[in-house]
Scaffold this motif. Structure first.
Motif, PDB file in Angstrom:
ATOM      1  N   UNK A   1      38.353  11.773 -25.278  1.00  0.00           N
ATOM      2  CA  UNK A   1      37.327  12.496 -25.974  1.00  0.00           C
ATOM      3  C   UNK A   1      35.776  12.271 -25.307  1.00  0.00           C
ATOM      4  N   UNK A   2      35.519  11.394 -24.788  1.00  0.00           N
ATOM      5  CA  UNK A   2      34.302  11.291 -24.039  1.00  0.00           C
ATOM      6  C   UNK A   2      34.488  12.173 -23.019  1.00  0.00           C
ATOM      7  N   UNK A   3      35.445  11.985 -22.280  1.00  0.00           N
ATOM      8  CA  UNK A   3      35.754  13.099 -20.926  1.00  0.00           C
ATOM      9  C   UNK A   3      35.217  14.304 -21.514  1.00  0.00           C
ATOM     10  N   UNK A   4      35.886  14.817 -22.637  1.00  0.00           N
ATOM     11  CA  UNK A   4      35.607  16.113 -23.105  1.00  0.00           C
ATOM     12  C   UNK A   4      34.127  16.495 -23.596  1.00  0.00           C
ATOM     13  N   UNK A   5      33.437  15.527 -24.134  1.00  0.00           N
ATOM     14  CA  UNK A   5      32.095  15.661 -24.460  1.00  0.00           C
ATOM     15  C   UNK A   5      31.215  15.940 -23.576  1.00  0.00           C
TER      16      UNK A   5
ATOM     17  N   UNK B   1      25.529  13.740 -28.000  1.00  0.00           N
ATOM     18  CA  UNK B   1      25.699  13.552 -26.566  1.00  0.00           C
ATOM     19  C   UNK B   1      26.110  14.861 -25.919  1.00  0.00           C
ATOM     20  N   UNK B   2      26.822  15.664 -26.352  1.00  0.00           N
ATOM     21  CA  UNK B   2      26.912  17.004 -25.843  1.00  0.00           C
ATOM     22  C   UNK B   2      25.637  17.597 -25.475  1.00  0.00           C
TER      23      UNK B   2
ATOM     24  N   UNK C   1      39.391  23.364 -21.570  1.00  0.00           N
ATOM     25  CA  UNK C   1      38.943  22.208 -22.113  1.00  0.00           C
ATOM     26  C   UNK C   1      39.393  22.429 -23.674  1.00  0.00           C
ATOM     27  N   UNK C   2      39.045  23.600 -24.436  1.00  0.00           N
ATOM     28  CA  UNK C   2      39.320  23.889 -25.729  1.00  0.00           C
ATOM     29  C   UNK C   2      40.681  23.790 -25.946  1.00  0.00           C
TER      30      UNK C   2
END
Length: 430
Positions: A323-327, A272-273, A307-308
């Motif tokens: 996690x989806x927001x991060x991706x 997805x990334x 983000x990291x």
């Protein structure tokens, strides 16, 4: 716009497909670390070292590949590179010891994919486009992300159902299948067709290459290394490589697995990334044609660092919205750094930009290689990846500072270009 000039888009399309074909292996290490550990009993650091050798050679080959493309032609170099990737990936099905993993994954595939690195993108856009250079750079760079998107879920699924060897053979077949397309349709220069570069007003003659490929690559490095902009770009791009290919690309799946997440689910997230990377890189290319590239780079690196620093708190056994927001965010930022970096190399180093960018990209892969091994050692020593994520976050913020220190060439305002074979940086002229 003449039909011959429109050949630029056909060449870009073939280059895009070739980059997808070479990208299969880029998706492989993260998906196969766990299967290799399970079958052979190798540590994370052992597998990470093989990946580091691959990433290092992937980068160090790039500047020589750019010079070889000038000397022997893009078509020959790319076809040979894809064949080497196919051989290296295919032979892994016979390996039994870790040194064979290093030889095949590290050396052979590293050399092959290095010849298909981003210096190839810089070469194609520099030769075939005047208008939309930034946008096309973004699209071609996204080819690697598309390859990751296509291959990664397949790699993880095949590794679980049919074994990792079937996944390695698929990569080999994909690379081989791309070779005929390259040989049939890839062209070297617009002048060979009697055409101008897309958006250009005049036919550009072939540049005269007066030295061997290795000598030209080394000369480009020694000349560029005497300037500040080269080191700022190389330093920032080394951190870029460490925080993408080296850390997230290699270790995100095993890190998620440490928190109880299934490998296929983690692979799907990493794929997805790739989806959002396509959008982010193309949009970054569009912005590069309009916005100061230094500002773009600084923003990308600073946001990546933030983000990291948050990532260690986002891992869970299941996929949470955070996690989806991060991706999504990390995908948009993944290789958005490439178009402005290529643009800055072109502004400072003119027609020598593809070779110089090859060295800047080499620093990217050196950073990635260090991170791939270091993160594995962190995991083996501390039992988790948290320290690696934090260090990567602070390094990314440092890369933002380096990017703002790159001085744009005074020649840019006049639209000056270097003469073929002139390796003197525009910004360094007296």
């Amino acid at each position: 716009m003449t039909k011959r000039q429109n050949w630029a888009w056909a060449v870009a399309a073939v280059a895009f497909v070739a980059l997808i074909g070479a990208a299969g292996f880029r998706a492989t290490p993260g998906a196969l670390i766990e299967p290799l550990r399970a079958e052979f009993g190798w540590s994370t650091a052992t597998v990470g070292f093989a990946v580091s050798v691959n990433l290092l050679l992937y980068g160090l080959t790039a500047p020589f590949a750019a010079a070889l493309m000038e000397r022997f032609g893009v078509r020959r170099v790319v076809a040979c590179a894809l064949t080497v990737v196919a051989i290296g990936s295919g032979l892994t099905v016979f390996m039994t010891t870790s040194w064979q993993l290093v030889l095949l994954w590290g050396v052979l595939v590293g050399l092959g994919t290095g010849s298909m690195a981003l210096a190839f993108v810089a070469t194609i856009t520099g030769r075939w486009f005047v208008k939309h250079r930034g946008l096309v750079t973004g699209v071609l760079t996204a080819g690697g992300a598309t390859g990751q998107l296509v291959f990664l879920p397949i790699m993880a699924s095949m590794a679980e159902t049919s074994g990792w060897r079937s996944a390695a053979l698929l990569v080999s077949a994909a690379a081989l299948a791309t070779v005929p397309l390259v040989l049939l349709f890839l062209r070297e220069y617009p002048v060979d067709l009697g055409a101008t570069p897309y958006g250009g007003d005049a036919i550009v003659p072939r540049p005269t290459v007066t030295s061997g490929a290795a000598r030209r690559a080394v000369t480009a490095l020694t000349t560029a290394a005497r300037t500040g902009p080269f080191w700022f770009l190389a330093g920032g791009f080394a951190i870029c490589g460490a925080t993408t290919n080296g850390l997230v690309g290699t270790h995100f799946i095993p890190a998620a697995h440490d928190h109880g997440m299934p490998t296929t689910t983690a692979a799907g997230l990493l794929a997805l990334v790739g989806v959002f990377d396509i959008v982010g890189t193309i949009f970054s290319g569009w912005l590069t044609d309009r916005v100061d590239s230094r500002i773009l780079l600084a923003a990308y690196y600073a946001l990546r660092g933030a983000s990291l620093l948050l990532l260690p708190q986002l891992f869970h056994a299941s996929v949470h919205p955070s996690m989806l927001v991060f991706i999504v965010f990390y995908g948009l930022d993944w290789v958005a750094t490439v178009p402005p970096t290529v643009a800055l190399c072109r502004e400072v180093f003119g027609l020598s930009a593809p070779v110089v960018f090859g060295w800047v990209f080499a620093s990217h892969q050196i950073g990635a290689a260090i991170a791939a091994t270091a993160a594995g050692l962190v995991r083996d020593s501390f039992g988790n990846y948290a320290p690696a994520w934090y260090v990567a976050g602070f390094l990314s913020i440092g890369a933002a500072v380096l990017s703002m220190r790159v001085r744009r060439s005074p020649a840019l305002a006049g639209g000056a270009e270097q003469a073929p074979g002139d390796l003197t940086p525009q910004g360094a002229r007296g």
